[in-house]
Design an enzyme around this catalytic site. Structure first.
Site, mmCIF file in Angstrom:
data_model
loop_
_atom_site.group_PDB
_atom_site.id
_atom_site.type_symbol
_atom_site.label_atom_id
_atom_site.label_comp_id
_atom_site.label_asym_id
_atom_site.label_seq_id
_atom_site.Cartn_x
_atom_site.Cartn_y
_atom_site.Cartn_z
ATOM 1 N N GLY A 174 0.819 -1.220 0.000
ATOM 2 C CA GLY A 174 0.000 0.000 0.000
ATOM 3 C C GLY A 174 0.847 1.261 0.000
ATOM 4 O O GLY A 174 2.067 1.201 0.177
ATOM 5 N N ARG A 178 -2.057 -8.520 1.089
ATOM 6 C CA ARG A 178 -3.360 -9.201 1.160
ATOM 7 C C ARG A 178 -3.242 -10.587 0.501
ATOM 8 O O ARG A 178 -2.418 -10.762 -0.409
ATOM 9 C CB ARG A 178 -4.457 -8.360 0.511
ATOM 10 C CG ARG A 178 -4.300 -8.170 -0.949
ATOM 11 C CD ARG A 178 -5.448 -7.446 -1.610
ATOM 12 N NE ARG A 178 -4.990 -6.849 -2.850
ATOM 13 C CZ ARG A 178 -4.626 -7.516 -3.929
ATOM 14 N NH1 ARG A 178 -4.673 -8.836 -3.935
ATOM 15 N NH2 ARG A 178 -4.208 -6.884 -5.009
ATOM 16 N N GLY A 232 -2.629 2.773 12.220
ATOM 17 C CA GLY A 232 -2.838 4.051 11.533
ATOM 18 C C GLY A 232 -4.094 4.036 10.691
ATOM 19 O O GLY A 232 -4.551 5.083 10.219
ATOM 20 N N ALA A 248 -3.949 6.160 16.137
ATOM 21 C CA ALA A 248 -4.174 7.575 15.858
ATOM 22 C C ALA A 248 -4.623 7.720 14.415
ATOM 23 O O ALA A 248 -4.053 7.093 13.514
ATOM 24 C CB ALA A 248 -2.890 8.371 16.086
ATOM 25 N N ASN A 261 -4.133 10.138 12.798
ATOM 26 C CA ASN A 261 -3.026 10.852 12.142
ATOM 27 C C ASN A 261 -1.827 10.743 13.065
ATOM 28 O O ASN A 261 -1.931 11.067 14.247
ATOM 29 C CB ASN A 261 -3.410 12.314 11.915
ATOM 30 C CG ASN A 261 -2.359 13.042 11.104
ATOM 31 O OD1 ASN A 261 -1.173 12.985 11.414
ATOM 32 N ND2 ASN A 261 -2.795 13.719 10.077
ATOM 33 N N HIS A 279 -7.882 16.216 0.939
ATOM 34 C CA HIS A 279 -7.041 15.036 0.697
ATOM 35 C C HIS A 279 -7.062 14.657 -0.782
ATOM 36 O O HIS A 279 -7.941 15.087 -1.522
ATOM 37 C CB HIS A 279 -7.512 13.830 1.521
ATOM 38 C CG HIS A 279 -7.106 13.889 2.965
ATOM 39 N ND1 HIS A 279 -7.878 14.513 3.922
ATOM 40 C CD2 HIS A 279 -5.997 13.426 3.605
ATOM 41 C CE1 HIS A 279 -7.263 14.423 5.094
ATOM 42 N NE2 HIS A 279 -6.122 13.778 4.929
ATOM 43 N N HIS A 280 -6.127 13.778 -1.140
ATOM 44 C CA HIS A 280 -5.996 13.250 -2.500
ATOM 45 C C HIS A 280 -7.259 12.505 -2.960
ATOM 46 O O HIS A 280 -8.077 12.084 -2.147
ATOM 47 C CB HIS A 280 -4.788 12.308 -2.560
ATOM 48 C CG HIS A 280 -4.864 11.205 -1.540
ATOM 49 N ND1 HIS A 280 -5.511 10.020 -1.781
ATOM 50 C CD2 HIS A 280 -4.427 11.134 -0.257
ATOM 51 C CE1 HIS A 280 -5.449 9.257 -0.695
ATOM 52 N NE2 HIS A 280 -4.798 9.918 0.247
ATOM 53 N N LYS A 308 -8.595 8.835 -1.571
ATOM 54 C CA LYS A 308 -9.077 8.592 -0.197
ATOM 55 C C LYS A 308 -10.542 8.154 -0.235
ATOM 56 O O LYS A 308 -11.353 8.759 -0.921
ATOM 57 C CB LYS A 308 -8.906 9.855 0.658
ATOM 58 C CG LYS A 308 -9.228 9.625 2.121
ATOM 59 C CD LYS A 308 -8.660 10.704 3.013
ATOM 60 C CE LYS A 308 -9.017 10.459 4.462
ATOM 61 N NZ LYS A 308 -8.433 9.217 4.989
HETATM 62 P P1 NAD Z 1 -3.678 1.697 0.402
HETATM 63 O O1 NAD Z 1 -4.977 1.203 -0.147
HETATM 64 O O2 NAD Z 1 -2.641 2.194 -0.538
HETATM 65 O O3 NAD Z 1 -2.996 0.549 1.296
HETATM 66 C C1 NAD Z 1 -3.689 -0.421 2.036
HETATM 67 C C2 NAD Z 1 -3.004 -1.742 1.756
HETATM 68 O O4 NAD Z 1 -3.508 -2.759 2.632
HETATM 69 C C3 NAD Z 1 -3.253 -2.235 0.315
HETATM 70 O O5 NAD Z 1 -2.003 -2.497 -0.312
HETATM 71 C C4 NAD Z 1 -4.046 -3.528 0.532
HETATM 72 O O6 NAD Z 1 -3.764 -4.507 -0.459
HETATM 73 C C5 NAD Z 1 -3.516 -3.951 1.882
HETATM 74 N N1 NAD Z 1 -4.337 -4.986 2.507
HETATM 75 C C6 NAD Z 1 -5.685 -5.184 2.423
HETATM 76 N N2 NAD Z 1 -6.023 -6.303 3.077
HETATM 77 C C7 NAD Z 1 -4.888 -6.833 3.582
HETATM 78 C C8 NAD Z 1 -4.592 -8.005 4.348
HETATM 79 N N3 NAD Z 1 -5.560 -8.855 4.719
HETATM 80 N N4 NAD Z 1 -3.306 -8.231 4.687
HETATM 81 C C9 NAD Z 1 -2.319 -7.394 4.320
HETATM 82 N N5 NAD Z 1 -2.541 -6.280 3.580
HETATM 83 C C10 NAD Z 1 -3.810 -6.011 3.225
HETATM 84 O O7 NAD Z 1 -4.063 2.815 1.488
HETATM 85 P P2 NAD Z 1 -3.113 3.853 2.233
HETATM 86 O O8 NAD Z 1 -3.211 5.183 1.588
HETATM 87 O O9 NAD Z 1 -1.766 3.251 2.460
HETATM 88 O O10 NAD Z 1 -3.892 3.981 3.626
HETATM 89 C C11 NAD Z 1 -4.148 2.863 4.455
HETATM 90 C C12 NAD Z 1 -4.917 3.307 5.694
HETATM 91 O O11 NAD Z 1 -4.107 4.198 6.481
HETATM 92 C C13 NAD Z 1 -6.196 4.090 5.412
HETATM 93 O O12 NAD Z 1 -7.165 3.755 6.400
HETATM 94 C C14 NAD Z 1 -5.777 5.548 5.549
HETATM 95 O O13 NAD Z 1 -6.847 6.405 5.852
HETATM 96 C C15 NAD Z 1 -4.816 5.426 6.700
HETATM 97 N N6 NAD Z 1 -3.820 6.504 6.861
HETATM 98 C C16 NAD Z 1 -3.548 6.879 8.137
HETATM 99 C C17 NAD Z 1 -2.572 7.822 8.404
HETATM 100 C C18 NAD Z 1 -2.235 8.134 9.838
HETATM 101 O O14 NAD Z 1 -1.337 8.945 10.090
HETATM 102 N N7 NAD Z 1 -2.901 7.502 10.807
HETATM 103 C C19 NAD Z 1 -1.861 8.406 7.340
HETATM 104 C C20 NAD Z 1 -2.155 8.010 6.034
HETATM 105 C C21 NAD Z 1 -3.135 7.034 5.808
#
Ligand code: NAD
Length: 272
Positions: free
Chosen positions: A16, A40, A103, A127, A129, A160-161, A164
């Protein structure tokens, strides 16, 4: 922990956007060592070496599609995946006594209850964020909301992008919670999430949310306090997603040896 004192880290969802960045940030750290990663089930990278899967040299970091394999040898698990996956992982990390840094955003109440149950036996740092700046903004929002009172309308505007999938952002909700706490009210009683059509005039004491989606915006949050004759705006602008990965790694290191419970970044930063 490694013999040299490095904390052993497993990154979930390494294919991801955040997963890739987490792997890079951990690899660059002196205090931590990346020991495994997951994708995944059925993903092309399952069974591969992470370095080779990403087009580089062999890294010695295995990629699994079974999270148990990855969690087994880890002191901390960094998890930015999906709510369903994070809830499942919380059971496995609790069994393995690994610190679970979450996250992921977009949890519903039932999922949050499951995380709270897992946190009875494990250290969870969660968190919406993980950046230092945003966590500071949250604390300031709580203070300003408490100081200014109800004749200042609170509006939270986030951008956001285009990829999202949830709105408002986890960060916007975190800021809303902080504002509500500052006012001594429950966010669910006062949140205005999305206005359209003839909405009537603004309800005093409500906290409004607006979401902008477009392009490659990393993440921007304004907390607006609009009062009679003046406005205060608290703003955070993220320009590099590494701030989240760095915060997550710091949380994973901080959580080592802590008592079970669900912690926030305020604890990690010593600001709780
Ligand atoms: P993304 O879709 O690029 O990445 C998520 C990844 O998880 C994908 O590659 C997907 O294939 C994988 N995945 C799904 N099921 C899985 C499983 N069973 N086992 C292993 N991997 C699996 O999304 P992203 O932009 O990387 O964001 C992911 C999450 O993090 C979102 O909820 C986003 O809102 C959050 N986020 C949080 C923060 C923070 O600071 N807390 C910052 C950025 C993004």
């Amino acid at each position: 922990m490694d013999e040299d004192g490095s904390v052993r880290i497993a990154v979930m969802g390494v294919a991801g956007r955040m997963g890739r960045m987490l792997a890079e940030v951990v690899a660059e750290s002196d205090a931590a060592r990346l020991v495994a990663a997951t994708v995944r089930p059925g993903h092309d990278w399952a069974g591969a070496d992470l370095g080779e899967a990403t087009g580089g040299a062999r890294s010695g970091v295995p990629v699994y599609d079974d999270p148990l394999e990855a969690i087994r040898g880890a002191d901390a698990v960094l998890d930015f995946t999906t709510p369903e996956v994070s809830v499942e992982l919380s059971v496995l990390t609790a069994q393995a006594r690994a610190v679970h840094v979450i996250g992921t955003t977009g949890f519903d109440d039932a999922q949050l209850a499951k995380l709270a149950a897992a946190a009875r036996h494990a250290v969870i740092v969660r968190a919406g964020n993980m950046s230092l700046g945003v966590n500071l903004l949250t604390i300031l929002t709580r203070q300003v909301a408490a100081a200014l009172g109800e004749d200042f309308d609170i509006e939270i505007v986030e951008a956001h992008h285009r990829m999202k999938v949830d709105a408002p952002s986890g960060t916007a909700l975190m800021l809303g919670e902080a504002a509500a706490e500052g006012r001594g009210v429950k966010l669910s009683d006062v949140a205005d999430r999305g206005r359209d059509g003839i909405t009537g005039t603004r309800v005093s004491g409500h906290i409004g949310f607006s979401a902008i989606r477009g392009g490659e915006i990393v993440g921007e949050h304004d907390v607006l306090f609009a009062g009679p004759g003046e406005r205060v705006i608290l703003r955070h602008v993220a320009t590099d997603r590494r701030i989240f990965a760095r915060g997550a790694l710091r949380a994973g290191l901080w959580g080592q040896g802590k008592a079970p419970g669900e912690y926030t970044m305020a604890s990690v930063l010593g600001l709780a």
